[in-house]
Design a protein around this motif. Sequence first.
Motif, PDB file in Angstrom:
ATOM      1  N   MET A   1      -1.555   3.096   2.826  1.00 56.03           N
ATOM      2  CA  MET A   1      -2.447   1.966   2.672  1.00 56.03           C
ATOM      3  C   MET A   1      -3.786   2.321   3.323  1.00 56.03           C
ATOM      4  O   MET A   1      -3.827   2.791   4.452  1.00 56.03           O
ATOM      5  CB  MET A   1      -1.833   0.742   3.352  1.00 56.03           C
ATOM      6  CG  MET A   1      -2.670  -0.502   3.215  1.00 56.03           C
ATOM      7  SD  MET A   1      -2.042  -1.985   4.046  1.00 56.03           S
ATOM      8  CE  MET A   1      -0.385  -2.129   3.490  1.00 56.03           C
ATOM      9  N   ASP A   2      -4.869   2.092   2.594  1.00 58.13           N
ATOM     10  CA  ASP A   2      -6.178   2.411   3.149  1.00 58.13           C
ATOM     11  C   ASP A   2      -6.630   1.320   4.116  1.00 58.13           C
ATOM     12  O   ASP A   2      -6.027   0.260   4.227  1.00 58.13           O
ATOM     13  CB  ASP A   2      -7.206   2.650   2.040  1.00 58.13           C
ATOM     14  CG  ASP A   2      -7.545   1.407   1.239  1.00 58.13           C
ATOM     15  OD1 ASP A   2      -7.009   0.325   1.544  1.00 58.13           O
ATOM     16  OD2 ASP A   2      -8.370   1.517   0.316  1.00 58.13           O
ATOM     17  N   LYS A   3      -7.697   1.594   4.808  1.00 60.20           N
ATOM     18  CA  LYS A   3      -8.189   0.708   5.862  1.00 60.20           C
ATOM     19  C   LYS A   3      -8.589  -0.666   5.310  1.00 60.20           C
ATOM     20  O   LYS A   3      -8.281  -1.696   5.917  1.00 60.20           O
ATOM     21  CB  LYS A   3      -9.378   1.373   6.558  1.00 60.20           C
ATOM     22  CG  LYS A   3      -9.832   0.679   7.800  1.00 60.20           C
ATOM     23  CD  LYS A   3     -10.912   1.486   8.495  1.00 60.20           C
ATOM     24  CE  LYS A   3     -11.345   0.830   9.767  1.00 60.20           C
ATOM     25  NZ  LYS A   3     -12.352   1.602  10.482  1.00 60.20           N
ATOM     26  N   ALA A   4      -9.252  -0.701   4.173  1.00 61.79           N
ATOM     27  CA  ALA A   4      -9.689  -1.969   3.581  1.00 61.79           C
ATOM     28  C   ALA A   4      -8.493  -2.826   3.186  1.00 61.79           C
ATOM     29  O   ALA A   4      -8.476  -4.047   3.403  1.00 61.79           O
ATOM     30  CB  ALA A   4     -10.584  -1.714   2.375  1.00 61.79           C
ATOM     31  N   ALA A   5      -7.467  -2.208   2.612  1.00 60.92           N
ATOM     32  CA  ALA A   5      -6.270  -2.940   2.207  1.00 60.92           C
ATOM     33  C   ALA A   5      -5.525  -3.475   3.433  1.00 60.92           C
ATOM     34  O   ALA A   5      -5.022  -4.607   3.420  1.00 60.92           O
ATOM     35  CB  ALA A   5      -5.358  -2.049   1.375  1.00 60.92           C
ATOM     36  N   ALA A   6      -5.447  -2.676   4.479  1.00 56.23           N
ATOM     37  CA  ALA A   6      -4.786  -3.104   5.706  1.00 56.23           C
ATOM     38  C   ALA A   6      -5.531  -4.290   6.330  1.00 56.23           C
ATOM     39  O   ALA A   6      -4.910  -5.241   6.822  1.00 56.23           O
ATOM     40  CB  ALA A   6      -4.707  -1.956   6.703  1.00 56.23           C
ATOM     41  N   LYS A   7      -6.848  -4.243   6.304  1.00 56.30           N
ATOM     42  CA  LYS A   7      -7.667  -5.320   6.848  1.00 56.30           C
ATOM     43  C   LYS A   7      -7.437  -6.613   6.057  1.00 56.30           C
ATOM     44  O   LYS A   7      -7.280  -7.688   6.635  1.00 56.30           O
ATOM     45  CB  LYS A   7      -9.142  -4.906   6.788  1.00 56.30           C
ATOM     46  CG  LYS A   7     -10.062  -5.706   7.647  1.00 56.30           C
ATOM     47  CD  LYS A   7     -11.459  -5.094   7.549  1.00 56.30           C
ATOM     48  CE  LYS A   7     -12.336  -5.526   8.673  1.00 56.30           C
ATOM     49  NZ  LYS A   7     -13.669  -4.940   8.598  1.00 56.30           N
TER      50      LYS A   7
END
Length: 132
Positions: A1-7
């Motif tokens: 999971m990329d940072k934007a999706a995690a956020k």
Amino acid sequence: MDKAAAKLEYKLSHRPMGVFEIRNTANAKVFVDSSLNIPGKINRHKFQLNVGTHPSKELQRDWKDLGENCFEFETLEDVLPRPDPNYDYAADIETLEDLWLEKLEPYGEKGYNERKKTRQERLRMIAANRKL
């Protein structure tokens, strides 16, 4: 999971919300509070108590005199997430806090809370401030 999706996932997730207490284990006095984010609010209380800026001067004094180990943080009542993502939980939490304040009466010898002003008292204060 990329940072934007995690956020995004974090923002959409529900944090524990409801009513909690700070209990002095030495004298059984309590401070009742509520939040849409209980862990965050507890961290705020701990930070304020540790730096000496908590709004409850009596709780602050006992925290300083007795130490952090004499206090427990406990959730009194959780508010569970609803299927409606736009549901406003604030009114539910405020009502629950009022019910717990009525039940525990954490004032004076029993606690650190200050009594909430009645509607009439608040209206009198507003009227008096307008006359100034």
